[in-house]
Each structure stands twice: as structure tokens, then as C-alpha cells.
Enzyme design. Structure first.
Site, PDB file in Angstrom:
ATOM      1  N   ASP A  37       0.810  -1.222   0.000  1.00  0.00           N
ATOM      2  CA  ASP A  37       0.000   0.000   0.000  1.00  0.00           C
ATOM      3  C   ASP A  37       0.844   1.273   0.000  1.00  0.00           C
ATOM      4  O   ASP A  37       0.317   2.377   0.070  1.00  0.00           O
ATOM      5  CB  ASP A  37      -0.955   0.007   1.198  1.00  0.00           C
ATOM      6  CG  ASP A  37      -0.225   0.003   2.532  1.00  0.00           C
ATOM      7  OD1 ASP A  37       1.017  -0.064   2.526  1.00  0.00           O
ATOM      8  OD2 ASP A  37      -0.908   0.068   3.576  1.00  0.00           O
ATOM      9  N   GLY A  38       2.168   1.126  -0.087  1.00  0.00           N
ATOM     10  CA  GLY A  38       3.047   2.283  -0.166  1.00  0.00           C
ATOM     11  C   GLY A  38       3.648   2.726   1.150  1.00  0.00           C
ATOM     12  O   GLY A  38       4.501   3.620   1.172  1.00  0.00           O
ATOM     13  N   GLN A  97      11.571  26.932   3.200  1.00  0.00           N
ATOM     14  CA  GLN A  97      10.353  27.341   3.900  1.00  0.00           C
ATOM     15  C   GLN A  97      10.702  27.624   5.365  1.00  0.00           C
ATOM     16  O   GLN A  97      10.212  26.981   6.286  1.00  0.00           O
ATOM     17  CB  GLN A  97       9.287  26.261   3.772  1.00  0.00           C
ATOM     18  CG  GLN A  97       8.881  25.992   2.328  1.00  0.00           C
ATOM     19  CD  GLN A  97       7.741  25.008   2.215  1.00  0.00           C
ATOM     20  OE1 GLN A  97       6.749  25.099   2.933  1.00  0.00           O
ATOM     21  NE2 GLN A  97       7.873  24.043   1.316  1.00  0.00           N
ATOM     22  N   HIS A 130      20.154  26.159   3.561  1.00  0.00           N
ATOM     23  CA  HIS A 130      19.755  27.315   2.754  1.00  0.00           C
ATOM     24  C   HIS A 130      19.636  28.562   3.626  1.00  0.00           C
ATOM     25  O   HIS A 130      19.931  29.678   3.171  1.00  0.00           O
ATOM     26  CB  HIS A 130      18.428  27.022   2.056  1.00  0.00           C
ATOM     27  CG  HIS A 130      18.001  28.100   1.112  1.00  0.00           C
ATOM     28  ND1 HIS A 130      18.681  28.388  -0.050  1.00  0.00           N
ATOM     29  CD2 HIS A 130      16.971  28.984   1.163  1.00  0.00           C
ATOM     30  CE1 HIS A 130      18.088  29.389  -0.684  1.00  0.00           C
ATOM     31  NE2 HIS A 130      17.051  29.771   0.042  1.00  0.00           N
ATOM     32  N   ASP A 171      22.858  36.873  -6.858  1.00  0.00           N
ATOM     33  CA  ASP A 171      21.817  37.732  -6.294  1.00  0.00           C
ATOM     34  C   ASP A 171      22.337  38.343  -4.998  1.00  0.00           C
ATOM     35  O   ASP A 171      23.403  37.977  -4.496  1.00  0.00           O
ATOM     36  CB  ASP A 171      20.507  36.963  -6.061  1.00  0.00           C
ATOM     37  CG  ASP A 171      20.712  35.707  -5.227  1.00  0.00           C
ATOM     38  OD1 ASP A 171      21.423  35.777  -4.213  1.00  0.00           O
ATOM     39  OD2 ASP A 171      20.159  34.651  -5.595  1.00  0.00           O
ATOM     40  N   LYS A 194      19.337  41.440  -9.052  1.00  0.00           N
ATOM     41  CA  LYS A 194      18.207  40.637  -9.525  1.00  0.00           C
ATOM     42  C   LYS A 194      16.909  41.207  -8.976  1.00  0.00           C
ATOM     43  O   LYS A 194      16.751  41.376  -7.782  1.00  0.00           O
ATOM     44  CB  LYS A 194      18.371  39.188  -9.066  1.00  0.00           C
ATOM     45  CG  LYS A 194      17.265  38.258  -9.527  1.00  0.00           C
ATOM     46  CD  LYS A 194      17.494  36.832  -9.050  1.00  0.00           C
ATOM     47  CE  LYS A 194      17.216  36.681  -7.573  1.00  0.00           C
ATOM     48  NZ  LYS A 194      17.301  35.261  -7.149  1.00  0.00           N
ATOM     49  N   ARG A 196      12.972  40.408  -8.664  1.00  0.00           N
ATOM     50  CA  ARG A 196      11.977  39.336  -8.797  1.00  0.00           C
ATOM     51  C   ARG A 196      10.591  39.963  -8.913  1.00  0.00           C
ATOM     52  O   ARG A 196      10.146  40.689  -8.021  1.00  0.00           O
ATOM     53  CB  ARG A 196      12.043  38.403  -7.585  1.00  0.00           C
ATOM     54  CG  ARG A 196      11.202  37.151  -7.720  1.00  0.00           C
ATOM     55  CD  ARG A 196      11.323  36.272  -6.480  1.00  0.00           C
ATOM     56  NE  ARG A 196      12.629  35.660  -6.361  1.00  0.00           N
ATOM     57  CZ  ARG A 196      12.957  34.503  -6.917  1.00  0.00           C
ATOM     58  NH1 ARG A 196      12.067  33.847  -7.653  1.00  0.00           N
ATOM     59  NH2 ARG A 196      14.159  34.000  -6.749  1.00  0.00           N
ATOM     60  N   ASP A 221      26.511  29.178  -5.413  1.00  0.00           N
ATOM     61  CA  ASP A 221      25.245  29.213  -4.684  1.00  0.00           C
ATOM     62  C   ASP A 221      25.188  27.985  -3.792  1.00  0.00           C
ATOM     63  O   ASP A 221      25.969  27.037  -3.977  1.00  0.00           O
ATOM     64  CB  ASP A 221      24.055  29.247  -5.649  1.00  0.00           C
ATOM     65  CG  ASP A 221      22.898  30.091  -5.113  1.00  0.00           C
ATOM     66  OD1 ASP A 221      22.817  30.258  -3.875  1.00  0.00           O
ATOM     67  OD2 ASP A 221      22.085  30.568  -5.920  1.00  0.00           O
TER      68      ASP A 221
END
Length: 316
Positions: A37-38, A97, A130, A171, A194, A196, A221
């Protein structure tokens, strides 16, 4: 001293094997899979009671599958009475996030940190987050390493250093990283201004600093995801007269249109590390993959022996 055990998830088994070789160990045996079923399945095939356990699993794409597998591995070791569990997460997914940049959105990086801690991790070893403040999202110690020394040594070996180079920040957010590279490689600093227009569309305007004309341009980066920003910056630098353009990052996520964009961009070489596997069509002819296994292995050895690893925290 308690015995050292290194288990690998399925996200980057090659990296786990490399760092085990540096430590003169064999990867500990574990069975990982999925039920029909995963749902994920995990079983340790050797005893971890009282052991010092390190679980190697970047949460790279498929992010959710790899994250759940890491959590089940941590829980499995906790319930099997491991003395200490360190989650080795070379690439930490959801790191972008890290804050609320608009209303009614989650801070998912904090949620993931909570999940890893509550699952039973006693420590986290990661690389080039990040956003560095994510270290503070965890309620356990976080050892945050940087791949810059590995990348810089590569460019020095290719004789890309000194007055012939210009280090270009793609950036404003990458200026600190670019400055660190200039201290090691020399040359001048240039910044791509840059602008956005929205979350998906980026418009590059001008280059500040430099000069770039007739220079070997090096761009750095922390990650290359869809490659839109860095390819746009490369075109701008190319139009400004750079004779060569070389880009580098720690995490080669390379998702969506990244490969097509990198093929079409005026880029001479692409350097990534092996925090994330690069396979199949992603293995472009001009792509170079460096290994961070020696750096991670040294950190694991020092953590295991309760030694300081502060000298491994160099950003350059």
C-alpha cells in the site's frame, strides 16, 4: 567506548559507502522497503543496543519519501535502544520554507525539525543549510558544515584564482558566500542586481562591481534547483564580456527545467557535490561532481570520540 554504527537510507547510498570507506567501516545492515500500500518498512539487521548510531539520509527529491524513511529509521533505532542517534542529513529539504513571507503559510522547516527531534534524533549533522538560522529550529545540537573548502580547492587546482577571475554573486542573498570565495580565490567581486517580479518569475537587471569583461567568472550558490536564477545571471555576465563562466553549488537538486536551462546557458562548467545523487540525464558533459565524504567522515569520527569539530565549520 561505545561501538560506531553507520546506517544508510535509500536516498544516497553511494555517499554513505564513501564515508564508511574513509572510516574503514562497512555500512551497517538494514532492510528498507515499502508495503504493497506504499507504507515504508524498516528493519535493523544487526544489534544497536548501546551503540553510537549515525543515519545517513539527505531529504532530497522525492523529499517526502526520503523524509519519512529517515523518521522511521530514527524511530527504529530509538526503539532498539541505541545509546545515541545522529541524523546525518547532507541536504536538508524544506529549508527554503524557513519563514512566513506572506500570510497563512506554514514554517515547514521548523515542522520538519520538530519531527526529526521528536522521532528520537539526539544530534543532527548537515551541510550548507539554505538558511543558517534553521539550526535554531532544532532542540538538539546541530553541526553545520560547509562545502566551500572542497569547492575552492577544486578551482585552485584548475588554476582559477587570482586577478584573472571575478567572483559573481548571482543575487543579493549570496553576497556573503561570494565574499568568502574571493578571500580564498582572489579576484574582484561582482553582484547581479536581480529583481523578482513574483515568486516564479525573475528578471535580471545589471551587474554591480566587477569588472567582468575578459575575466573568468565564477558563480557560487548553496543549491541549484530549477537553475532559472543562475542561468539568467550567467547570460548577463556573458553579455558583459566574461571569457569563461563556471558555476558551482553544494546541492545539485536540478529539478524541473534545470537540465534544459543549463544545456542552453553560456556556462563552461557546472560543479556540484555528492550531497544529492546526480544520475541519468543530469550527468551533463560539463558537470563535475566533488565528494564531501571525507569532510562528513571526519565530522562523524570527531562526534563519535566526543572531540571538537569547530575547525570543520569553515565557510571558505
Amino acid at each position: 567506548m561505545r561501538e560506531l554504527k553507520i546506517f544508510s537510507g535509500r536516498a544516497n547510498h553511494d555517499l554513505a559507502e564513501k564515508l564508511c570507506r574513509h572510516l574503514h567501516l562497512k555500512p551497517a545492515r538494514i532492510t528498507l522497503g515499502q508495503f504493497p500500500d506504499g507504507e515504508n518498512y524498516c528493519k535493523l539487521d544487526e544489534d544497536v543496543r548501546g551503540r553510537d548510531v549515525f543515519l545517513v539520509q539527505p531529504t532530497c527529491p522525492p523529499v517526502n519519501d526520503n523524509l519519512i524513511e529517515l523518521l522511521t529509521m530514527i524511530d527504529c533505532c530509538k526503539r532498539a535502544s541505541a545509546e545515541r542517534i545522529t541524523a546525518v542529513i547532507p541536504y536538508f529539504g524544506y529549508a527554503r520554507q524557513d519563514r512566513k513571507d506572506e500570510g497563512r503559510v506554514p514554517i515547514t522547516a521548523k515542522l520538519v525539525a520538530n519531527l526529526i527531534t521528536r522521532a528520537g534524533a539526539d544530534r543532527v549533522l548537515t551541510m550548507d543549510l539554505h538558511a543558517a538560522q534553521i539550526q535554531g529550529f532544532f532542540d538538539v545540537p546541530v553541526d553545520h558544515l560547509y562545502a566551500a573548502p572542497v569547492i575552492n580547492d577544486h578551482f585552485v587546482s584548475r588554476r582559477f584564482a587570482g586577478d584573472e577571475v571575478v567572483v559573481v554573486s548571482p543575487d543579493e542573498g549570496s553576497i556573503k558566500r561570494a565574499l568568502g570565495h574571493t578571500k580564498r580565490l582572489g579576484g574582484n567581486l561582482a553582484i547581479v542586481d536581480k529583481r523578482r517580479t513574483n515568486a516564479l518569475e525573475v528578471r535580471q537587471n545589471t551587474i554591480i562591481g566587477g569588472p567582468v569583461e575578459g575575466k573568468v567568472a565564477l558563480m557560487f550558490d548553496d543549491m541549484i534547483s530549477t537553475a532559472g536564477s543562475i542561468c539568467g545571471a550567467a547570460r548577463l555576465v556573458h553579455e558583459a564580456g566574461a571569457k569563461e563562466i563556471h558555476i558551482a553549488c553544494t546541492h545539485g537538486v536540478l529539478c524541473g527545467p534545470a537540465i534544459e536551462r543549463l544545456r542552453e546557458a553560456p556556462i563552461d562548467s557546472i560543479t556540484v557535490t555528492d550531497t544529492i545523487p546526480v544520475t541519468g540525464e543530469k550527468l551533463l558533459p560539463n558537470l563535475v561532481q566533488l565528494s564531501v565524504a571525507p569532510l562528513l567522515a571526519e565530522a562523524i569520527k570527531r562526534i563519535h570520540h566526543d572531540q571538537s569539530i569547530s575547525e570543520l565549520f569553515r565557510e571558505r
